[in-house]
Motif scaffolding. Structure first.
Motif, PDB file in Angstrom:
ATOM      1  N   SER A  63      12.403   8.680  56.041  1.00 28.84           N
ATOM      2  CA  SER A  63      13.764   8.825  56.044  1.00 28.84           C
ATOM      3  C   SER A  63      14.267  10.582  56.407  1.00 28.84           C
ATOM      4  N   PHE A  64      12.912  11.688  56.862  1.00 29.10           N
ATOM      5  CA  PHE A  64      13.763  13.163  56.891  1.00 29.10           C
ATOM      6  C   PHE A  64      14.639  13.595  58.360  1.00 29.10           C
ATOM      7  N   HIS A  65      14.466  12.159  59.789  1.00 30.50           N
ATOM      8  CA  HIS A  65      15.257  12.735  60.701  1.00 30.50           C
ATOM      9  C   HIS A  65      16.629  13.142  60.617  1.00 30.50           C
ATOM     10  N   THR A  66      17.086  13.288  59.228  1.00 29.73           N
ATOM     11  CA  THR A  66      18.469  13.209  59.321  1.00 29.73           C
ATOM     12  C   THR A  66      18.304  14.722  59.046  1.00 29.73           C
ATOM     13  N   ILE A  67      17.090  15.367  58.113  1.00 28.55           N
ATOM     14  CA  ILE A  67      16.792  16.711  58.180  1.00 28.55           C
ATOM     15  C   ILE A  67      16.417  17.473  59.369  1.00 28.55           C
ATOM     16  N   MET A  68      15.424  16.511  59.766  1.00 28.77           N
ATOM     17  CA  MET A  68      14.417  18.021  60.820  1.00 28.77           C
ATOM     18  C   MET A  68      13.698  16.862  61.930  1.00 28.77           C
ATOM     19  N   PRO A  69      14.088  17.300  63.138  1.00 29.01           N
ATOM     20  CA  PRO A  69      13.786  16.672  63.988  1.00 29.01           C
ATOM     21  C   PRO A  69      11.999  16.297  64.298  1.00 29.01           C
ATOM     22  N   TYR A  70      11.144  14.644  64.763  1.00 29.54           N
ATOM     23  CA  TYR A  70      10.242  14.747  65.028  1.00 29.54           C
ATOM     24  C   TYR A  70      10.153  13.547  65.589  1.00 29.54           C
ATOM     25  N   ASP A  71       8.225  13.542  66.457  1.00 27.21           N
ATOM     26  CA  ASP A  71       8.441  12.384  66.888  1.00 27.21           C
ATOM     27  C   ASP A  71       6.904  11.659  66.221  1.00 27.21           C
ATOM     28  N   ARG A  72       6.148  12.552  65.080  1.00 25.50           N
ATOM     29  CA  ARG A  72       5.534  12.329  64.660  1.00 25.50           C
ATOM     30  C   ARG A  72       4.890  13.131  62.886  1.00 25.50           C
ATOM     31  N   ILE A  73       4.684  12.944  61.955  1.00 23.48           N
ATOM     32  CA  ILE A  73       4.241  13.463  61.507  1.00 23.48           C
ATOM     33  C   ILE A  73       2.116  13.977  60.916  1.00 23.48           C
ATOM     34  N   GLY A  74       1.867  14.937  60.479  1.00 32.40           N
ATOM     35  CA  GLY A  74       0.456  14.209  60.082  1.00 32.40           C
ATOM     36  C   GLY A  74       0.902  15.267  59.031  1.00 32.40           C
ATOM     37  N   PHE A  75      -0.211  15.010  57.876  1.00 26.47           N
ATOM     38  CA  PHE A  75      -1.152  15.664  56.961  1.00 26.47           C
ATOM     39  C   PHE A  75      -2.447  15.774  57.253  1.00 26.47           C
ATOM     40  N   ALA A  76      -2.639  17.299  56.308  1.00 26.59           N
ATOM     41  CA  ALA A  76      -4.670  17.906  56.670  1.00 26.59           C
ATOM     42  C   ALA A  76      -4.539  18.003  55.183  1.00 26.59           C
ATOM     43  N   LEU A  77      -5.482  18.343  54.362  1.00 29.43           N
ATOM     44  CA  LEU A  77      -5.645  18.578  53.354  1.00 29.43           C
ATOM     45  C   LEU A  77      -7.341  19.501  53.596  1.00 29.43           C
ATOM     46  N   ILE A  78      -6.954  21.184  53.710  1.00 21.93           N
ATOM     47  CA  ILE A  78      -8.414  21.212  53.625  1.00 21.93           C
ATOM     48  C   ILE A  78      -9.430  21.475  52.196  1.00 21.93           C
ATOM     49  N   ASP A  79     -10.366  21.391  52.316  1.00 24.99           N
ATOM     50  CA  ASP A  79     -11.991  21.346  52.338  1.00 24.99           C
ATOM     51  C   ASP A  79     -11.574  21.800  50.867  1.00 24.99           C
ATOM     52  N   GLN A  80     -12.568  21.707  49.945  1.00 21.75           N
ATOM     53  CA  GLN A  80     -13.040  22.568  48.697  1.00 21.75           C
ATOM     54  C   GLN A  80     -13.609  23.945  49.396  1.00 21.75           C
ATOM     55  N   ASP A  81     -14.924  23.816  49.934  1.00 14.46           N
ATOM     56  CA  ASP A  81     -15.183  24.602  49.994  1.00 14.46           C
ATOM     57  C   ASP A  81     -14.366  25.918  51.330  1.00 14.46           C
ATOM     58  N   SER A  82     -13.234  25.198  51.433  1.00 14.50           N
ATOM     59  CA  SER A  82     -12.275  26.476  52.219  1.00 14.50           C
ATOM     60  C   SER A  82     -12.219  26.635  53.911  1.00 14.50           C
ATOM     61  N   GLN A  83     -13.758  25.801  54.234  1.00 11.25           N
ATOM     62  CA  GLN A  83     -14.092  25.679  55.498  1.00 11.25           C
ATOM     63  C   GLN A  83     -13.344  24.950  56.659  1.00 11.25           C
ATOM     64  N   SER A  84     -13.127  23.783  56.175  1.00 10.32           N
ATOM     65  CA  SER A  84     -12.218  22.733  57.675  1.00 10.32           C
ATOM     66  C   SER A  84     -11.362  22.104  56.472  1.00 10.32           C
ATOM     67  N   ILE A  85     -10.608  21.487  57.473  1.00  7.64           N
ATOM     68  CA  ILE A  85      -8.796  21.225  57.529  1.00  7.64           C
ATOM     69  C   ILE A  85      -9.637  19.803  58.045  1.00  7.64           C
TER      70      ILE A  85
END
Length: 167
Positions: free
Chosen positions: A30-52
């Motif tokens: 649904s966000f194509h109406t407010i933001m251009p993209y062909d791909r969306i990714g989601f990543a978390l920072i590990d609890q030790d803050s050393q990696s994603i």
């Protein structure tokens, strides 16, 4: 007005206990109406803050080279600065960026997916940096300050999504 309706729908989905995947799929659809993209990714920072760690990705371009489960060091990466400043980053020529940073495995993979522009958005939950949303497009020079502004206006909702996903 469209943006407000989309955000209201996201809030409703969060309040009704929808899964993180369902909410991210809704954003992708649904966000194509407010933001251009062909791909969306989601990543978390590990609890030790050393990696994603990539938790979710979706593309309209077929298979994903940079997919769920991909892990990379945070320390010493360009993402460390994005998190430190809590400021979204635009890269409008990923091929040129990769020429300057040929050791960037994530850039190599996203180029393999034929993405040429990216908007990297830091996610903060309960005052703590916890991850990133990555918007990517096949065309170079896609992202502008106005897209950063859209993300900043939606940041509160994005944080609620993240809180739901990590609690």
């Amino acid at each position: 007005l469209r943006e407000a309706r989309l955000l209201d729908t996201i809030t409703t989905k969060i309040e009704h206990g929808r899964s993180l995947t369902e909410i991210l799929d809704y954003i992708f659809e649904s966000f194509h109406t407010i933001m251009p993209y062909d791909r969306i990714g989601f990543a978390l920072i590990d609890q030790d803050s050393q990696s994603i760690r990539s938790m979710w990705a979706r593309s309209s371009c077929g298979t994903s080279a940079l997919d769920k489960g991909y892990t990379a060091p945070l320390k010493g990466s360009s993402l460390e600065e994005v998190i430190r400043t809590r400021t979204p980053r635009i890269i409008n020529d990923l091929a040129d960026y990769y020429r300057d940073k040929p050791d960037s495995e994530s850039t190599r993979l996203i180029l393999k997916e034929e993405m040429r522009s990216s908007l990297t958005c830091p996610l903060v939950a309960m005052e703590k940096p916890v991850g990133f949303l990555f918007f990517s497009h096949r065309s170079p020079n896609t992202y502008e300050k106005s897209h950063v502004d859209v993300f900043m206006r939606t940041a509160g909702h994005d944080s609620r999504i993240v809180e739901k996903g990590i609690l």
